[in-house]
Write a protein that holds these residues in place. Structure first.
Motif, PDB file in Angstrom:
ATOM      1  N   THR A  37       9.024   1.521  -1.955  1.00 39.00           N
ATOM      2  CA  THR A  37       9.474   1.674  -3.335  1.00 39.00           C
ATOM      3  C   THR A  37      10.909   1.212  -3.454  1.00 39.00           C
ATOM      4  OG1 THR A  37      10.223   3.938  -2.947  1.00 39.00           O
ATOM      5  CG2 THR A  37       7.951   3.645  -3.694  1.00 39.00           C
ATOM      6  N   HIS A  38      11.269   0.858  -4.661  1.00 48.23           N
ATOM      7  CA  HIS A  38      12.623   0.385  -4.931  1.00 48.23           C
ATOM      8  C   HIS A  38      12.980   0.786  -6.357  1.00 48.23           C
ATOM      9  CE1 HIS A  38      16.137  -2.177  -5.202  1.00 48.23           C
ATOM     10  NE2 HIS A  38      15.627  -2.750  -6.276  1.00 48.23           N
ATOM     11  N   HIS A  39      14.137   1.298  -6.568  1.00 46.45           N
ATOM     12  CA  HIS A  39      14.598   1.661  -7.907  1.00 46.45           C
ATOM     13  C   HIS A  39      15.789   0.787  -8.237  1.00 46.45           C
ATOM     14  CE1 HIS A  39      15.335   5.066 -11.031  1.00 46.45           C
ATOM     15  NE2 HIS A  39      15.573   3.867 -11.522  1.00 46.45           N
ATOM     16  N   GLY A  40      15.569  -0.211  -9.052  1.00 46.91           N
ATOM     17  CA  GLY A  40      16.629  -1.136  -9.390  1.00 46.91           C
ATOM     18  C   GLY A  40      17.533  -0.602 -10.482  1.00 46.91           C
TER      19      GLY A  40
ATOM     20  N   TYR B  98       7.803  -4.681  -2.952  1.00 47.30           N
ATOM     21  CA  TYR B  98       8.007  -3.268  -3.217  1.00 47.30           C
ATOM     22  C   TYR B  98       7.474  -2.866  -4.597  1.00 47.30           C
ATOM     23  CZ  TYR B  98      11.288  -3.759   0.641  1.00 47.30           C
ATOM     24  OH  TYR B  98      11.855  -4.025   1.860  1.00 47.30           O
ATOM     25  N   ILE B  99       7.001  -1.637  -4.686  1.00 44.61           N
ATOM     26  CA  ILE B  99       6.692  -1.054  -6.003  1.00 44.61           C
ATOM     27  C   ILE B  99       8.010  -0.804  -6.722  1.00 44.61           C
ATOM     28  CG2 ILE B  99       5.829   1.005  -7.191  1.00 44.61           C
ATOM     29  CD1 ILE B  99       3.682   1.226  -5.075  1.00 44.61           C
ATOM     30  N   LEU B 100       8.046  -1.200  -7.955  1.00 46.98           N
ATOM     31  CA  LEU B 100       9.251  -1.019  -8.771  1.00 46.98           C
ATOM     32  C   LEU B 100       9.107   0.239  -9.622  1.00 46.98           C
ATOM     33  CD1 LEU B 100      11.953  -2.262  -9.828  1.00 46.98           C
ATOM     34  CD2 LEU B 100      10.580  -3.380 -11.585  1.00 46.98           C
TER      35      LEU B 100
ATOM     36  N   ASP C 175      10.773   7.369 -20.621  1.00 43.22           N
ATOM     37  CA  ASP C 175       9.628   7.504 -19.731  1.00 43.22           C
ATOM     38  C   ASP C 175       9.797   6.613 -18.509  1.00 43.22           C
ATOM     39  OD1 ASP C 175       8.043   9.437 -21.013  1.00 43.22           O
ATOM     40  OD2 ASP C 175       7.350   7.955 -22.461  1.00 43.22           O
ATOM     41  N   GLU C 176       9.086   6.963 -17.474  1.00 43.45           N
ATOM     42  CA  GLU C 176       9.159   6.225 -16.207  1.00 43.45           C
ATOM     43  C   GLU C 176       7.927   5.352 -16.035  1.00 43.45           C
ATOM     44  OE1 GLU C 176       8.393   7.997 -12.074  1.00 43.45           O
ATOM     45  OE2 GLU C 176      10.582   8.066 -12.238  1.00 43.45           O
ATOM     46  N   ILE C 177       8.106   4.191 -15.429  1.00 40.18           N
ATOM     47  CA  ILE C 177       6.979   3.331 -15.082  1.00 40.18           C
ATOM     48  C   ILE C 177       7.059   2.947 -13.612  1.00 40.18           C
ATOM     49  CG2 ILE C 177       6.588   2.333 -17.363  1.00 40.18           C
ATOM     50  CD1 ILE C 177       8.155  -0.139 -16.408  1.00 40.18           C
ATOM     51  N   GLN C 178       5.897   2.666 -13.035  1.00 39.93           N
ATOM     52  CA  GLN C 178       5.814   2.102 -11.692  1.00 39.93           C
ATOM     53  C   GLN C 178       5.124   0.750 -11.806  1.00 39.93           C
ATOM     54  OE1 GLN C 178       3.964   4.648  -8.814  1.00 39.93           O
ATOM     55  NE2 GLN C 178       5.624   6.140  -8.846  1.00 39.93           N
ATOM     56  N   VAL C 179       5.742  -0.257 -11.219  1.00 40.01           N
ATOM     57  CA  VAL C 179       5.228  -1.620 -11.304  1.00 40.01           C
ATOM     58  C   VAL C 179       4.798  -2.070  -9.912  1.00 40.01           C
ATOM     59  CG1 VAL C 179       5.742  -3.983 -11.999  1.00 40.01           C
ATOM     60  CG2 VAL C 179       6.806  -2.075 -13.222  1.00 40.01           C
ATOM     61  N   SER C 180       3.611  -2.616  -9.822  1.00 38.73           N
ATOM     62  CA  SER C 180       3.081  -3.085  -8.542  1.00 38.73           C
ATOM     63  C   SER C 180       3.921  -4.234  -7.992  1.00 38.73           C
ATOM     64  CB  SER C 180       1.640  -3.555  -8.712  1.00 38.73           C
ATOM     65  OG  SER C 180       0.838  -2.529  -9.262  1.00 38.73           O
TER      66      SER C 180
END
Length: 311
Positions: free
Chosen positions: A292-295, A159-161, A214-219
């Motif tokens: 996607t996943h938001h931990g 999942y994208i984090l 700020d927000e980040i998206q991790v592969s």
């Protein structure tokens, strides 16, 4: 009888001398006068400029054979401005010892009001240090890449984090002070107040910051971090006094620079970095995942929190 023989002896001496020798005996030595420039001072601040000013060469006057009373003007220049003094000298008779007169002090004209005060930015010296996220520092895995050679966090799933991190945005500047609490280097004492006033105008009292999120998206299947590049810059400021109008007063200080001071500022730029997970190279594709996943913050599987403390 004695007077008679003395007269005969004197006549004999004159008879023995050639005419040219007689002229030599009765010729007078010409009078000689030398006039020198003495001390030279800056009329603005009273500094002794004798060693650095451009001065008239010694004036030598020879009598023919005596020297009549007269006067001589002597000059000295500094910083594009010329001062002068008049030397009066008496008549000097022939056959006297050579006479030397040193002129009175020459003052290079000008006053404090003849200067325009400006502040110009001089050199800059910057140092950048990079800091990773505190969670990576405490719980990350070791990995070296061109982007970061410290600890990394893992997104070891399909999942994208998506997560957030906090950082400090700095603003303002502050004067750098020495051990004695002084922030200015004064090169010409008469301009001390001008230098301190200029320094105060550039001083924001202190450097402040606001917390930013700020927000980040991790592969998927990635190692990642957010690297905060914190650059501290020391700026040199020069206070310059320029004669206004030009030529109305000597150039002061160090080629017009009458004082310096220094300010410090900080700039922080956070940047996300990624690398393929070494155990799942084939699964990594930047920006891709099966969903996607938001931990939760700070659970060791995402960014969360802020950066390691600056040194």
């Amino acid at each position: 009888m004695k007077k008679f023989f003395s007269l005969i002896a004197l006549v004999g001496v004159f008879a023995a001398c050639e005419p040219e020798e007689l002229r030599t005996i009765f010729t007078s030595a010409p009078a000689q006068l030398t006039i020198k420039v003495g001390k030279v001072y800056n009329a603005v601040d009273g500094k002794d400029l004798t060693a650095v000013a451009t001065k008239d060469a010694d004036v030598v006057i020879a009598g023919t054979p005596a020297i009549a009373a007269n006067s001589q003007v002597m000059h000295a220049s500094y910083g594009g401005v010329t001062g002068s003094v008049t030397v009066d000298y008496p008549s000097i008779l022939a056959d006297t010892d050579p006479v030397t007169i040193t002129a009175a002090d020459i003052w290079i004209p000008g006053n404090k009001n003849n200067y325009k005060i400006e502040v110009r930015e001089g050199s800059k010296a910057s140092e950048t240090k990079k800091y990773g996220l505190l969670s990576a520092e405490n719980h990350g895995v070791s990995y070296t890449s061109d982007d970061w050679d410290g600890k990394w966090l893992e997104n070891a799933n399909d999942y994208i984090l998506v997560d957030t991190y906090t950082w400090k945005e700095y603003s303002g500047s502050e004067l750098i002070k020495d051990d004695k609490g002084e922030s200015c280097l004064i090169l010409d004492d008469i301009f001390e107040a001008d230098v301190k006033l200029a320094a105060a105008a550039k001083d924001n009292d202190k450097i402040t910051y606001v917390e930013k999120e700020d927000e980040i998206q991790v592969s998927a299947w990635a190692l990642y971090n957010v690297i905060n590049a914190v650059t501290t810059t020391i700026t040199t400021w020069e206070v310059v006094a320029t004669p206004d109008p030009a030529g109305s007063a000597p150039i002061p200080g160090n080629d017009g620079v009458v004082g310096t001071f220094y300010t410090k500022s900080i700039l922080a730029i956070p940047t996300k970095v990624e690398a393929a997970h070494p155990s799942h190279n084939s699964h990594y594709e930047a920006g891709k995942g099966n969903g996607t996943h938001h931990g939760g913050h700070g659970d060791g599987s995402n960014a969360g929190g802020g950066f390691a403390d600056a040194e």
